[in-house]
Enzyme design. Structure first.
Site, PDB file in Angstrom:
ATOM      1  N   LYS A 116       0.806  -1.380  -0.071  1.00 38.05           N
ATOM      2  CA  LYS A 116      -0.043  -0.168  -0.012  1.00 38.05           C
ATOM      3  C   LYS A 116       0.863   1.139  -0.150  1.00 38.05           C
ATOM      4  CE  LYS A 116      -3.419   0.458   3.066  1.00 38.05           C
ATOM      5  NZ  LYS A 116      -4.468   0.793   2.360  1.00 38.05           N
ATOM      6  N   ILE A 435     -13.759 -19.421   4.297  1.00 37.28           N
ATOM      7  CA  ILE A 435     -14.036 -17.889   4.839  1.00 37.28           C
ATOM      8  C   ILE A 435     -15.092 -17.257   4.332  1.00 37.28           C
ATOM      9  CG2 ILE A 435     -12.637 -15.849   5.029  1.00 37.28           C
ATOM     10  CD1 ILE A 435     -11.138 -18.115   6.374  1.00 37.28           C
ATOM     11  N   ARG A 519      -6.357  -2.468 -12.321  1.00 37.53           N
ATOM     12  CA  ARG A 519      -7.315  -2.569 -11.077  1.00 37.53           C
ATOM     13  C   ARG A 519      -7.926  -1.294 -10.492  1.00 37.53           C
ATOM     14  NH1 ARG A 519      -8.355  -7.665  -9.147  1.00 37.53           N
ATOM     15  NH2 ARG A 519      -7.736  -9.205 -10.531  1.00 37.53           N
ATOM     16  N   ASP A 603     -16.264 -10.195   9.202  1.00 34.40           N
ATOM     17  CA  ASP A 603     -14.909  -9.870   8.591  1.00 34.40           C
ATOM     18  C   ASP A 603     -14.326  -8.543   8.635  1.00 34.40           C
ATOM     19  OD1 ASP A 603     -15.056 -12.292   7.337  1.00 34.40           O
ATOM     20  OD2 ASP A 603     -16.141 -11.604   5.430  1.00 34.40           O
ATOM     21  N   HIS A 645     -12.462 -12.493  10.432  1.00 30.04           N
ATOM     22  CA  HIS A 645     -11.482 -12.782   9.610  1.00 30.04           C
ATOM     23  C   HIS A 645     -10.464 -11.646   9.193  1.00 30.04           C
ATOM     24  CE1 HIS A 645      -9.540 -14.341   5.939  1.00 30.04           C
ATOM     25  NE2 HIS A 645     -10.222 -13.377   5.048  1.00 30.04           N
ATOM     26  N   HIS A 698      -4.421 -17.219  -3.195  1.00 32.00           N
ATOM     27  CA  HIS A 698      -4.098 -15.975  -4.033  1.00 32.00           C
ATOM     28  C   HIS A 698      -3.393 -16.935  -5.310  1.00 32.00           C
ATOM     29  CE1 HIS A 698      -4.420 -14.017  -0.673  1.00 32.00           C
ATOM     30  NE2 HIS A 698      -5.085 -13.143  -1.373  1.00 32.00           N
TER      31      HIS A 698
HETATM   32  N1  GLN Z   1     -16.114 -13.459   3.628  1.00 34.30           N
HETATM   33  C1  GLN Z   1     -15.331 -12.903   2.601  1.00 34.30           C
HETATM   34  C2  GLN Z   1     -15.244 -13.874   1.297  1.00 34.30           C
HETATM   35  O1  GLN Z   1     -14.804 -15.048   1.549  1.00 34.30           O
HETATM   36  C3  GLN Z   1     -14.095 -12.445   2.817  1.00 34.30           C
HETATM   37  C4  GLN Z   1     -12.997 -11.764   1.898  1.00 34.30           C
HETATM   38  C5  GLN Z   1     -12.021 -11.023   2.599  1.00 34.30           C
HETATM   39  O2  GLN Z   1     -11.337 -11.140   3.639  1.00 34.30           O
HETATM   40  N2  GLN Z   1     -11.468 -10.078   1.622  1.00 34.30           N
HETATM   41  O3  GLN Z   1     -14.988 -13.539   0.233  1.00 34.30           O
HETATM   42 ZN    ZN Z   2      -9.420 -12.478   3.501  1.00 33.50          ZN
END
Ligand code: GLN
Ligand code: ZN
Length: 758
Positions: A116, A435, A519, A603, A645, A698
């Site tokens: 960043k 997640i 982006r 999150d 998260h 990723h």
């Molecule tokens: N709950 C979101 C997902 O699974 C979390 C995305 C994130 O942390 N950027 O897409």
């Molecule tokens: Zn994430």
């Protein structure tokens, strides 16, 4: 006469022309000459957009990133990206994006690291150093732009990144001392300035935003040394700081042998009087009086009230500009035909900000009466905003006033809660979960664009999303996961989805801001008091839960993340807007609990990136950020399990605050760092449960069962096994089902192996 100038202009194009051209080029559909041609056209258009300014930035255009441009200009190009035929744009994209080994032209190049740009949402390519790094000047790109601008009749002010900021932004791959490189870097900067002087350039904008950060004394000394070395007398340097106040670097900045100093007079308004007094009389002072960081109309009257006396003192020595480059705001409000007209009247994008700047200059030069009409219109718009019922909701303000300490507290401590949750949920050791998102397939995205285009009605769209949720539940059933998610098919974006349903938010159509490379993001606009007219996620979650006996996680975005990824109103502290968001999310949490949802994940992906640039301000931010999360989350019963998260891994410095959030379970990114993140837990006994990500989402790679077992065993050395969860690093929305299914299959197998070994 006051001089007007600009520090930088958004380069992606009002209609994201550069994005589409870049992506076409990368796909092999647009030849390089055409890409270069479009770049030239955009530059000319943008210079034209800045007509009427006394000095216009040149060199702020970039095909990917201005820091990477600087690395190329200084000859600091990683060897892995060199190309034999000397096509430097191609090498440039190699460093920017990496290249896979099966690409015919070369044998695989990994991309430069990205991080960043100060406290913005822009990401730059980190310069790479070793103790052997040497620099050589290649100013061809900048000189070509200067020549093009001259030919277009532009009053050119080249923009470069200063040597200290350049070093500060980079990373020594061999852990050597970056400052040692300054001696090698300065001759190249000197040669660059000489070259520009030979071209007849008068002023150069030399950006040193590190001047608004905490600088160790060796960096302060290096500043002095660098600018004494670069002082030439042939051209004039405008030393440029932004994104905050100079603070304890103010005396240093005033004393450097340059001809002008630019400061951020929005964030650093309180310092202006001191600067006026301290700045040597032979220097000009450029004040960034219009915010380059938000999209609100300036208060021209209030600005003139303090600026006129400064002008009377400084006279010709006063310059005015936006606070920072306009890279961080969208281009043109006039394109926003669908935006609510009341809200629209309160906004200014890049072009409107430059218009404001010219009004201020004229008021200073010729008196306020010369711009009477514009000032009256500005005042009327601001008054209307100040008094609008759209902005002020007495019920929200009353609810905020009613918040007390109990709002942020769970009924019982973690151990008590954990026992009750275990009795209710009956999960195995090493429980598995994901997640939140599952692949956002092209069918899902198509359905959404057909809904927008009116080709699909809400019922038909809803049916498609419910079918997608059913598919996702079925897949988790077959995989044998322990805690399910509904998959977030219905969400375009984790912030926009909530913003669209909250009162107090507006959305632009073309308000794109470059995030990195091609982006862009379109941050929603938080303009008013926040309330939640309806439940936002309950129906989807209820539907998903009805399809399975496994616990279904309710999935929400937290208040701090919603705030940090929005353009936020500037008429009250961010902390207040965050608390309003917290109350709205709290209401949603309680509705989910009421609907029988046993596990709720909130999150906070962007909590860390909201940290202020100055250490001294961290504690203040963390206090209200953590409290906002706690208010959102902690109204639930003991037996409702709260997850959070975070998708980053630098935790060491904020671990105590993360623990203070008191989520029952936290899932984090760790697989890429080989569980290194968990080093933070060596010194800090994290009290609650944690799911260190074992699947790096990723990359397209599919981790083996064995790899994931190994990662979990490493984690178990730091965190007791009974408090560990097994999950990916982040959401799966960017991956394909064909990758996700085998990876999760291996993950479930890994958890079974771990259980068997207990
Ligand atoms: N709950 C979101 C997902 O699974 C979390 C995305 C994130 O942390 N950027 O897409
Ligand atoms: Zn994430």
């Amino acid at each position: 006469m006051v001089t007007t100038h600009n520090l930088g202009f958004p380069r992606i194009g009002a209609k994201r022309e550069l994005k589409f051209a870049l992506e076409g080029h990368w796909k092999g559909q647009l030849p390089q000459v055409e890409l270069e041609h479009l770049g030239g056209q955009l530059r000319e258009r943008h210079w034209h957009d800045q007509d009427g300014l006394d000095l216009v930035p040149v060199g702020d255009f970039s095909f990917y990133d201005q820091v990477l441009d600087m690395s190329f200009m200084l000859g600091n190009v990683p060897a892995r990206a060199h190309r034999h035929d000397g096509n430097s744009l191609d090498s440039y994209f190699r460093v920017a994006r990496g290249r896979s080994a099966n690409d015919s032209a070369c044998s695989g190049v990994h991309a430069g690291e990205m991080t960043k740009w100060f406290d913005t949402n822009y990401h730059y390519i980190v310069p790479e150093f070793t103790s052997d790094t040497a620099f050589t000047l290649d100013a061809s790109r900048l000189l070509a732009q200067v020549a093009q601008a001259r030919a277009a009749g532009v009053q050119v002010k080249p923009v470069i990144i200063g040597p200290l900021t350049y070093l500060w932004l980079g990373k020594a791959k061999d852990d050597s001392d970056k400052l040692v490189l300054l001696a090698r870097l300065l001759p190249v900067y000197a040669a660059l300035l000489e070259r520009l002087a030979a071209d007849g350039i008068e002023w150069v904008q030399i950006d040193e935003p590190v001047l608004v950060t905490d600088l160790a004394s060796e960096w302060q000394q290096a500043f002095r040394h660098a600018y004494e070395t670069l002082q030439s007398g042939k051209l004039k340097l405008l030393l440029t700081a932004y994104f905050g106040a100079l603070g304890d670097n103010l005396a240093l900045a005033c004393s450097l042998p340059v001809q002008g100093l630019h400061v951020d007079a929005v964030a650093g308004r309180a310092e202006v009087d001191m600067l006026v007094r301290h700045l040597p009389a032979d220097k000009i002072l450029s004040l960034g009086v219009i915010s380059g960081r938000n999209i609100w109309k300036s208060d021209l009257h209030a600005t003139l009230e303090w600026l006129e006396p400064v002008h009377r003192v400084l006279q010709e020595r006063l310059w005015i500009a936006p606070s920072c480059s306009l890279l961080h705001v969208p281009v043109d409000l006039d394109s926003e035909t669908a935006l609510d007209s009341e809200v629209r009247a309160w906004l200014a994008f890049a072009l409107q900000k430059l218009a404001e700047l010219k009004i201020l200059a004229q008021a200073l030069n010729k008196g306020r009466s010369s711009v009477q009409e514009a000032l009256v219109a500005n005042h009327a718009a601001l008054e209307q905003r100040r008094n609008s019922q759209r902005v002020h909701n007495p019920a929200v303000k009353a609810a905020l006033a009613d918040i007390d300490a109990a709002h942020g507290l769970r009924t019982s401590a973690y151990d008590v809660r954990a026992a009750k949750q275990a009795a209710l949920l009956k999960l195995p050791p090493f429980p598995t979960t994901t997640i939140g998102s599952f692949p956002q397939t092209s069918e899902i995205r198509q359905a959404r664009s057909r809904l927008r285009a009116g080709e699909l009605d809400a019922d038909a769209y809803g049916a498609l999303m419910r079918a997608e949720i059913a598919r996702c539940v079925q897949a988790q059933e077959e995989l044998g996961l322990d805690v399910f998610v509904h998959g977030e098919a219905e969400r375009n974006d984790m912030v926009e989805y909530f913003g669209e349903q909250l009162a107090g938010y507006a959305f632009s159509q073309f308000g794109w801001v470059q995030s990195y490379g091609s982006r862009c993001v379109k941050p929603p606009i938080l303009f008013g008091d926040i309330s939640r007219p309806f439940a936002m996620t309950v129906e989807w979650t209820r539907h998903a839960q009805s399809l399975t006996d496994k616990p279904m996680k309710g999935m929400l975005t937290g208040p701090v993340t919603i705030l940090n990824w929005s353009f936020v109103r500037d008429d009250q502290p961010r902390s207040v807007s965050c608390l309003q968001l917290a109350l709205a999310i709290r209401a949603e949490v309680l509705d989910l609990e009421q609907a029988g949802v046993r596990i709720i994940q909130i999150d906070e992906a962007a909590l860390r990136e909201g940290l202020p640039l100055r250490r001294a301000e961290w504690a203040g931010y963390l206090a209200w950020a953590v409290e906002s999360f706690r208010i959102a989350a902690n109204g639930v019963r003991d037996d409702t399990q709260i997850h959070t998260h975070m998708c980053y891994s630098e935790f060491n410095d904020i671990i105590a605050s993360i623990a203070a959030m008191d989520a029952d379970v936290i899932t984090i990114e760790t697989s890429r760092s080989d569980m290194e993140l968990l080093d933070a837990f060596d010194h800090f006994a994290y009290p609650n449960a944690i799911g260190p990500g074992v699947y790096d989402i990723h990359t397209p790679n599919i981790p083996s069962e064995e790899q994931m077992v190994q990662l979990m065993r490493k984690a178990a050395q730091r965190v007791p096994a009974e408090r560990l969860w097994v999950n990916p690093d982040c959401g799966l929305k960017t991956r394909a089902w064909a990758e996700v299914l085998p990876a999760l299959h291996n993950m479930v197998a890994a958890a079974r192996t771990l259980r068997a070994a207990q």
